[in-house]
Design an enzyme around this catalytic site. Structure first.
Site, PDB file in Angstrom:
ATOM      1  CD  GLU A 166      -5.810   2.333  24.908  1.00  0.00           C
ATOM      2  OE1 GLU A 166      -5.884   2.766  26.056  1.00  0.00           O
ATOM      3  OE2 GLU A 166      -6.386   1.293  24.514  1.00  0.00           O
TER       4      GLU A 166
ATOM      5  N   GLY B 115     -11.146  13.782  28.307  1.00  0.00           N
ATOM      6  CA  GLY B 115     -10.850  14.734  27.249  1.00  0.00           C
ATOM      7  C   GLY B 115      -9.374  14.915  26.993  1.00  0.00           C
TER       8      GLY B 115
ATOM      9  NE  ARG C 130     -16.143   3.766  25.301  1.00  0.00           N
ATOM     10  CZ  ARG C 130     -16.287   4.651  26.292  1.00  0.00           C
ATOM     11  NH1 ARG C 130     -15.552   4.536  27.391  1.00  0.00           N
ATOM     12  NH2 ARG C 130     -17.150   5.641  26.183  1.00  0.00           N
TER      13      ARG C 130
ATOM     14  CD  GLU D 213     -19.358   3.425  28.036  1.00  0.00           C
ATOM     15  OE1 GLU D 213     -20.255   3.374  27.169  1.00  0.00           O
ATOM     16  OE2 GLU D 213     -18.987   4.468  28.601  1.00  0.00           O
ATOM     17  CG  ASP D 214     -18.842  -1.356  25.575  1.00  0.00           C
ATOM     18  OD1 ASP D 214     -19.796  -0.740  26.069  1.00  0.00           O
ATOM     19  OD2 ASP D 214     -18.434  -1.173  24.411  1.00  0.00           O
ATOM     20  CB  THR D 215     -15.496  -5.693  28.079  1.00  0.00           C
ATOM     21  OG1 THR D 215     -14.365  -4.823  27.902  1.00  0.00           O
ATOM     22  CG2 THR D 215     -16.295  -5.791  26.806  1.00  0.00           C
ATOM     23  NE  ARG D 216     -12.596  -0.331  34.128  1.00  0.00           N
ATOM     24  CZ  ARG D 216     -13.164   0.721  33.544  1.00  0.00           C
ATOM     25  NH1 ARG D 216     -14.479   0.891  33.651  1.00  0.00           N
ATOM     26  NH2 ARG D 216     -12.464   1.585  32.861  1.00  0.00           N
TER      27      ARG D 216
END
Length: 1046
Positions: free
Chosen positions: A97, A63, A28, A30-33
């Site tokens: 995924e 979307g 995800r 926005e969490d871990t990039r």
């Protein structure tokens, strides 16, 4: 294309080189990039060079459904890292995924590594309300009201949460967790044996054998640290078996790695250090330590030991040639964690034993069926050869002898060739073996020292070809010990390196391709002139050297072996051997050489020359160093040499069928002679008296020396085990035995002209068989015969003048068989030993009585065919059968008697047997009186079955008194083979009784078919009068006992 067992393997680089990604990362953004995932990807890609792919590389609109390119990227990856963070479930892309990743995990063997970042596996698994995953699915349920894919997402999260992974709560910081993740991925992707993508011929049973040695499932050995060795000759499949075992069991270990081609790496400077670093990197999962140049030369082992210590590891070390290599790789049992397994492959069995492996697997060559299958797949890409190529394939199977490398190389060479071209190729193999195969095989030869190489070449040119000769098989080790100071160690190394093997009968052998390699090596010494080489063999080279006289001081061994039915002529020069001063091994078998030599090398250890073309050996020849002298079938030979020769090493002298040999040499200076063979020396008149004093003589065979008159007057050789004097018809006296001979087990005196044996025969205390058949002048045996307590077989057949046997025969407590057929003047037998089991006195027409056999508990066979002077012979037979049955209610052995039944063809059956006769002629059904054999209940008191046959021998022509008959007839309970006989009493009836206990019948030793008696189809001189089966029951035996007592 199907492969068998290549001797070496190529080691693939990263999967990216084959159009595949190695790692797919699902996360995800926005969490871990910007934090954890970026550091992880940097460690994998920039530092380790691992090919990565993740969705940031694809353009995805908000979307939109997951891109097809992204799905293909997942499918082409080998490992998927799923970073499950707090907001992972809020992304439908991430969930799609994950669903596809797990689908590939189930279907395509994609490996999945879950990472639970700031979440617990239980949060992901249960998706409870109040957790980030529960809230995400509350939203999905509203947006996708009742959509089936929401259920698939939930199931996927539950499934991935059940997999073993990494959780941040178990680490102090992200850095430590990233290190462990990198290690795991590095282990999964580290270079290993090439994976087996296509079926290998015969691999399953070989892999199964090694896995059994690993004892992975053994309760007692599961936690042991076990080291397994795989050894075998080059090209036999050691690497391939290790590769397949590694692939089969690696998933059961925390760490697994392979170090390949150790021998090749060790040749280069710093090669072992490079292997050290490779092992360190693959276990530590850290390729950023240093480059090879800066890896410490001395501290590397300690560093390697630290990283290995305590880990449960599967380690394969391939192609080891020296203990130093294992030391550099820290292959020490004490370092590894419980349950570790180490597999080491090597051509050197001694090296593996020195390393104290727990078990050893010797590679098994392919059998004929496997070899045909491999050739067919290599040549024709099918399981059977093309019809026109079957003969070609069979010749390759025979040539390769199951060596996988040779079969693979030769099979592939058939592709695209016509049958004619293939046949031509095979013909060239006889002189030019495949270079690719020889190159692999030569590695083991090159690892030998100079003396070991010489021993190997002696085997190639001499000992393997001569191994069919007992004298070579028995004495080649002493010969080699005399030639080479380290012979025993050298022979051991040949075995350890699979260059030599033991075959049936204790003989030594080697693979034909190893032989071809050795011959190719020697040819390189001087390609154009065999006389300049150290060794040469075969008709072309031998005839060239002997005819041209090109032999030199380089020559150490010559071998020629032609078949007697196809001899070839060689026009030899008398000086052909003059320059070969260092010739040590010479064998010329089956050739017709024009003339004998003027000179032979005094260095000879083995001299084998059939049909030697001179009356004697060269007068200048000193046989001092000889171990084996074999000159059989030398019709010109009259004497070996003049005078006495000092021959301290001679073990074997063979002069069979030297028809003009008059006398043996003086044996006084041959203290180690063990074997003497003079069979068929028809002119031999005298055996030198020194023969009787050969202290180490084991076997002496003089059969057929029909002119022999002078033999040593005494024997005092305690080592003798066999003495054969058969058909020495002019020999009138047997020597005096002056000392106990403990080992002489067999004395063959058939057809000898002796009239009596000396009383000193009592000294033959170890004698087990005494054969005096056809000693037509033998009139008596000494009473001292009773001293031979070890005697088991006494054979006196055809001793026409023998009138009696000494009463002392009863003291021969070991006697089991007495053969006295055709002793026509023999009137009676003395009391015989109780344990005797066989008495054959057929055609003893003067025989009037046979002593009572005291002990009939162990089975018995007696034949008294045509002995019509016996008193009531039929009664004798019935009584002995009755007594045997009464005394042996649990008899385990067969009881058989054949005796005359008198001239009355209406002979009465004893009252104790219920009579039922079936009249017949040559073939009659055996009809049981009450119950058929097959209907007898094994649990009843049934004891066994008796076959009774009454027959008579017909003399077809009264005018042919010298005509000999040999007849037989057969029943389901046994067969009767009648002796050769003449002047048989016309229409003389005989009875044959054979009792077989039920255990033998039930075990299938005898099988009941139609219950018939059949007479040999070529025999017209036996007619069956009547026959029957009789089942014997214990209650009947008890009744007989009561009647007898009454």
């Amino acid at each position: 294309m199907t492969k068998a067992f290549p001797s070496t393997s190529s080691w693939p680089s990263s999967a990216a080189n084959h159009g595949r990604h190695e790692v797919f990362v699902s996360f995800r953004g926005e969490d871990t990039r910007r934090g954890f995932t970026s550091h992880l990807c940097d460690a994998l890609s920039d530092k380790l060079g691992i090919s990565l792919v993740y969705k940031d590389e694809f353009s995805l609109e908000k979307g939109a459904s997951i891109a097809p390119e992204l799905l293909k990227a997942i499918e082409r990856s080998r490992i998927a890292v799923v970073v499950l963070s707090k907001n992972y479930a809020s992304s439908t892309w991430c969930l799609d995924e994950l669903v596809h990743i797990l689908h590939c995990w189930r279907e395509n063997e994609l490996r999945v590594v879950p990472v639970f970042y700031d979440v617990e596996p239980s949060d992901v698994r249960k998706q409870k309300n109040g957790s980030s995953f529960g809230e995400a699915f509350a939203t999905h349920d509203r947006v996708f009201d009742g959509d089936e894919k929401v259920r698939r997402w939930k199931d996927a999260l539950t499934e991935v949460a059940n997999l073993s992974g990494f959780t941040t709560s178990r680490y102090r910081n992200d850095s430590d967790m990233i290190k462990d993740i990198v290690r795991k991925i590095w282990r999964e992707l580290s270079p290993t044996f090439p994976s087996i993508s296509k079926p290998l011929v015969g691999i399953d049973k070989r892999v199964g054998a090694v896995i059994n040695l690993l004892s992975l499932d053994s309760t007692a050995k599961r936690n042991d640290v076990r080291v397994i060795g795989i050894c075998g000759m080059g090209g036999s499949g050691k690497t391939t078996v290790a590769m397949a075992v590694y692939d089969a069991v690696r998933s059961r270990f925390e760490f697994s790695t392979c170090i390949a081609r150790v021998r090749e790496a060790s040749k280069s400077y710093g090669g072992l250090l490079q292997l050290q670093k490779q092992l360190f990197d693959e276990i530590a999962g850290n390729a950023t330590i240093t480059r090879v140049e800066s890896w410490p030369e001395f501290g590397g082992i300690e560093r390697l030991k630290r990283v290995l210590r305590g880990k449960k590891l599967l380690l394969v070390v391939d192609d080891v040639t020296h203990q130093k290599q294992l030391q550099y790789l820290a292959v020490e049992r004490s370092l590894f964690g419980l349950g570790s397994r180490i597999v080491v492959t090597s051509r050197d069995q001694h090296l593996l034993n020195a390393h104290k492996v727990d078990s050893m697997y010797r590679t098994q060559l392919l059998d004929c069926d496997e070899a045909r299958l491999l050739i067919s797949r290599e040549a024709f890409e099918q399981d059977e050869p093309i019809e026109n190529y079957r003969v070609v394939c069979e010749r390759i199977v025979s040539y390769a002898q199951g060596l996988p490398l040779a079969l693979e190389v030769l099979g592939s060479s058939l592709r695209g060739r016509t049958v004619t071209e293939c046949r031509s190729m095979i013909e060239t193999l006889k002189t030019v073996p495949p270079g690719e195969v020889l190159e692999v095989l030569r590695v083991s030869y090159d690892a030998l020292d100079k003396e070991e190489q010489d021993i190997f070449l002696d085997f190639v040119f001499c000992f393997c070809d001569w191994s069919w000769m007992d004298e070579i098989c028995m004495h080649f080790i002493p010969i080699l010990e005399n030639l080479y100071t380290g012979a025993l160690i050298g022979i051991g190394n040949l075995f350890d390196k699979a260059l030599l093997k033991m075959v049936e009968g204790g003989r030594f052998d080697m693979h034909d391709l190893l032989e071809e390699m050795g011959k190719a090596i020697v040819r390189l010494e001087c390609p154009n002139e065999p006389g300049e080489r150290s060794r040469f063999e075969g008709y072309d080279d031998v005839s060239h050297v002997l005819e041209k006289g090109t032999g030199s001081k380089n020559v150490k061994a010559i071998s020629l072996h032609l078949y007697p039915h196809n001899p070839k002529k060689i026009v030899s020069s008398k000086e052909a051997f003059s320059k070969m001063k260092n010739l040590k091994l010479l064998a010329l078998i089956g050739a017709e050489i024009s003339q004998g030599p003027n000179h032979l090398s005094d260095e000879l250890r083995v001299l084998i020359w059939t049909s030697y073309p001179s009356e004697s050996l060269p007068p200048t020849f000193n046989p001092h160093n000889l171990f084996v002298l074999r000159l059989n079938d030398s019709h010109y030979l009259k004497q070996l040499w003049r005078g006495r020769k000092i021959m301290p090493y001679l073990r074997c002298m063979i002069l069979d069928r030297c028809k003009n040999l008059i006398a043996t040499p003086d044996f006084s200076e041959m203290p180690n002679l063990e074997v003497l063979r003079l069979e068929g020396c028809e002119s031999l008149f005298e055996v030198h008296p020194s023969f009787g004093h050969l202290k180490r003589l084991v076997s002496a065979d003089l059969r057929g020396c029909k002119s022999l008159k002078l033999f040593p007057a005494s024997l005092e050789t305690n080592s003798l085990r066999f003495l054969g004097l058969q058909w020495c018809s002019k020999l009138k006296n047997f020597p005096e035995i002056t000392t106990n001979m403990d080992f002489l087990a067999e004395l063959q005196l058939e057809g000898v002209g002796i009239q009596k044996l000396d009383s000193t025969i009592k000294h033959l205390v170890g004698l087990e068989k005494l054969a005096l058949d056809n000693c037509k002048d033998l009139r008596s045996l000494p009473s001292s015969l009773g001293c031979l307590t070890s005697l088991k077989v006494l054979s006196l057949e055809g001793c026409y003048e023998l009138e009696g046997l000494p009463p002392s025969l009863s003291r021969c407590v070991g006697l089991r068989e007495l053969w006295a057929r055709g002793c026509e003047k023999l009137r009676s037998l003395p009391e015989l030993p109780q344990q005797i089991k066989l008495v054959h006195v057929s055609c003893c027409r003067s025989l009037e009585g046979i002593p009572d056999m005291i002990d009939l508990r162990n089975g018995f066979e007696m034949q008294c065919f045509d002995c019509f002077k016996l008193d009531q012979p039929d009664s004798l037979a019935w009584k002995r059968l009755q007594r045997y049955l009464q005394g042996n209610p649990h008899a385990k052995e067969k009881f058989t008697i054949l005796t005359p039944a008198g001239t009355n063809q209406k002979m009465k059956i004893p009252d104790w047997l219920v009579s039922y006769q079936n009249q017949g002629n040559r073939e009659t059904t055996l009809s049981p009186a009450d119950d058929d054999i097959v209907n007898c209940d094994p649990q009843s008191n049934w004891m066994g079955t008796v076959a009774v046959v009454c027959f008579h021998a017909c003399y077809p022509n009264e005018q042919e008194p010298s005509y000999y008959h040999a007849c037989s007839f057969h029943t389901d309970l046994g067969s009767v083979f009648l002796p050769q006989f003449r002047r048989v009493t016309p229409k003389a009836s005989h009875i044959w009784l054979s009792y077989v206990p039920k255990d033998s019948l039930l075990s299938g030793t005898f099988s009941k078919t139609d219950g018939s008696v059949s007479v040999d189809s070529e025999c017209s001189h036996v007619r069956i009068q009547w026959s029957r089966y009789i089942n014997v029951y214990r209650h009947e035996i008890d009744e007989w006992k009561k009647q007898r007592q009454a």
